[in-house]
Design a protein around this motif. Structure first.
Motif, PDB file in Angstrom:
ATOM      1  N   LEU A  39       0.800  -1.230   0.000  1.00 27.77           N
ATOM      2  CA  LEU A  39       0.000   0.000   0.000  1.00 27.77           C
ATOM      3  C   LEU A  39       0.831   1.278   0.000  1.00 27.77           C
ATOM      4  O   LEU A  39       0.448   2.252  -0.673  1.00 27.77           O
ATOM      5  N   PRO A  40       1.967   1.365   0.720  1.00 28.25           N
ATOM      6  CA  PRO A  40       2.712   2.632   0.688  1.00 28.25           C
ATOM      7  C   PRO A  40       3.110   3.053  -0.722  1.00 28.25           C
ATOM      8  O   PRO A  40       3.134   4.251  -1.031  1.00 28.25           O
ATOM      9  N   ALA A  41       3.394   2.091  -1.590  1.00 28.25           N
ATOM     10  CA  ALA A  41       3.815   2.422  -2.953  1.00 28.25           C
ATOM     11  C   ALA A  41       2.669   2.946  -3.806  1.00 28.25           C
ATOM     12  O   ALA A  41       2.896   3.661  -4.792  1.00 28.25           O
ATOM     13  N   MET A  95      -4.039   5.077   4.855  1.00 25.25           N
ATOM     14  CA  MET A  95      -3.882   4.411   3.563  1.00 25.25           C
ATOM     15  C   MET A  95      -4.644   3.089   3.514  1.00 25.25           C
ATOM     16  O   MET A  95      -5.089   2.673   2.445  1.00 25.25           O
ATOM     17  N   VAL A  96      -4.821   2.444   4.663  1.00 20.30           N
ATOM     18  CA  VAL A  96      -5.623   1.213   4.706  1.00 20.30           C
ATOM     19  C   VAL A  96      -7.092   1.556   4.472  1.00 20.30           C
ATOM     20  O   VAL A  96      -7.790   0.871   3.726  1.00 20.30           O
ATOM     21  N   ARG A  97      -7.544   2.628   5.083  1.00 22.63           N
ATOM     22  CA  ARG A  97      -8.919   3.072   4.874  1.00 22.63           C
ATOM     23  C   ARG A  97      -9.138   3.457   3.408  1.00 22.63           C
ATOM     24  O   ARG A  97     -10.169   3.121   2.815  1.00 22.63           O
ATOM     25  N   ASN A  98      -8.172   4.152   2.807  1.00 24.95           N
ATOM     26  CA  ASN A  98      -8.291   4.526   1.393  1.00 24.95           C
ATOM     27  C   ASN A  98      -8.346   3.293   0.497  1.00 24.95           C
ATOM     28  O   ASN A  98      -9.069   3.280  -0.508  1.00 24.95           O
ATOM     29  N   TYR A  99      -7.584   2.271   0.855  1.00 24.01           N
ATOM     30  CA  TYR A  99      -7.618   1.011   0.106  1.00 24.01           C
ATOM     31  C   TYR A  99      -8.987   0.355   0.214  1.00 24.01           C
ATOM     32  O   TYR A  99      -9.573  -0.065  -0.802  1.00 24.01           O
ATOM     33  N   LEU A 100      -9.522   0.288   1.397  1.00 24.70           N
ATOM     34  CA  LEU A 100     -10.804  -0.387   1.599  1.00 24.70           C
ATOM     35  C   LEU A 100     -11.953   0.359   0.931  1.00 24.70           C
ATOM     36  O   LEU A 100     -12.952  -0.252   0.543  1.00 24.70           O
ATOM     37  N   GLU A 101     -11.812   1.688   0.741  1.00 26.75           N
ATOM     38  CA  GLU A 101     -12.804   2.426  -0.043  1.00 26.75           C
ATOM     39  C   GLU A 101     -12.899   1.861  -1.455  1.00 26.75           C
ATOM     40  O   GLU A 101     -13.968   1.844  -2.059  1.00 26.75           O
ATOM     41  N   ARG A 102     -11.779   1.400  -1.966  1.00 27.23           N
ATOM     42  CA  ARG A 102     -11.740   0.869  -3.327  1.00 27.23           C
ATOM     43  C   ARG A 102     -12.166  -0.590  -3.400  1.00 27.23           C
ATOM     44  O   ARG A 102     -12.511  -1.082  -4.479  1.00 27.23           O
ATOM     45  N   VAL A 103     -12.131  -1.269  -2.284  1.00 25.76           N
ATOM     46  CA  VAL A 103     -12.518  -2.689  -2.232  1.00 25.76           C
ATOM     47  C   VAL A 103     -14.025  -2.858  -2.023  1.00 25.76           C
ATOM     48  O   VAL A 103     -14.630  -3.792  -2.556  1.00 25.76           O
ATOM     49  N   CYS A 104     -14.632  -1.966  -1.272  1.00 27.43           N
ATOM     50  CA  CYS A 104     -16.060  -2.071  -0.954  1.00 27.43           C
ATOM     51  C   CYS A 104     -16.871  -1.458  -2.099  1.00 27.43           C
ATOM     52  O   CYS A 104     -17.097  -0.249  -2.139  1.00 27.43           O
ATOM     53  N   VAL A 105     -17.286  -2.313  -3.030  1.00 31.39           N
ATOM     54  CA  VAL A 105     -17.987  -1.851  -4.221  1.00 31.39           C
ATOM     55  C   VAL A 105     -19.322  -2.584  -4.332  1.00 31.39           C
ATOM     56  O   VAL A 105     -19.362  -3.799  -4.548  1.00 31.39           O
TER      57      VAL A 105
END
Length: 199
Positions: A39-41, A95-105
């Motif tokens: 995720l950092p990248a 950044m984990v929260r931002n990632y999960l925004e993209r996963v929850c569709v």
């Protein structure tokens, strides 16, 4: 071989105690092909109005194979997920929260029943949250509550019927504690978890 998605949300890179613990776990899981997502990248930012409008427009026409949904599809197609990140301000790093925004569709990784209840559409059978904490947690005290575990448990159950586990080492920064001994104890727990991972 089963596919494990290792979501690496460890901010401090190779110096991360959380990464050390997570790697101890994933190296020993049998019958596993590890897909690493660092995720950092990715430098994900929170969704803004433009992102939400694009997501909703693409979802409305079922265009879920487009790159916009690549992270959601990667998650959906995994057999298991190991998400590693430090305990951060009582929860998880942004950044984990931002990632999960993209996963929850909606319509891809979950949908709503006729009664309006969310139903997971991901096939994962295990979700393991790996973390380290400088202090101690106590869910009876608002100042010490572990919101990260509760949040990720809810995400897990929103998206799947997977078993949810927490692998944690805590108290690592408390004066007088032997941080190395606490980490080794958690690594022993990781060894046990790995050997029964697919049970």
């Amino acid at each position: 071989m089963k596919k494990i998605l290792f979501v690496n949300g460890c901010i401090r890179g190779t110096q991360s105690r959380t990464l050390r613990l997570a790697q101890r776990l994933i190296r020993q899981i049998p019958n596993a092909n590890i897909d690493v997502l660092a995720l950092p990248a990715l430098r994900l930012t929170p969704y803004d109005a433009k992102d939400i409008a694009e997501r909703d427009a693409l979802a409305k026409v079922g265009a879920f194979s487009l790159p916009f949904f690549a992270l959601a599809n990667q998650f959906k197609n995994a057999d298991a997920v190991v998400l590693a990140c430090p305990f951060w301000d009582l929860s998880v790093p942004s950044m984990v929260r931002n990632y999960l925004e993209r996963v929850c569709v909606t319509g891809l990784t979950f949908h709503y029943s006729e009664q309006g209840y969310p139903v997971g559409d991901c096939g994962i059978s295990r979700f393991v949250y790996v973390t380290t904490r400088g202090g101690l947690t106590d869910n009876t005290d608002p100042v010490l509550t572990d919101h990260g575990s509760a949040y990720l448990l809810s995400i897990c159950k929103l998206l799947s019927g997977a078993r949810f586990d927490v692998l944690a080492a805590e108290g690592l920064d408390i004066q007088g504690n032997d941080a190395e001994a606490l980490l080794r104890q958690a690594e022993t727990e990781a060894d046990c978890l790995a050997q029964t991972f697919w049970d």
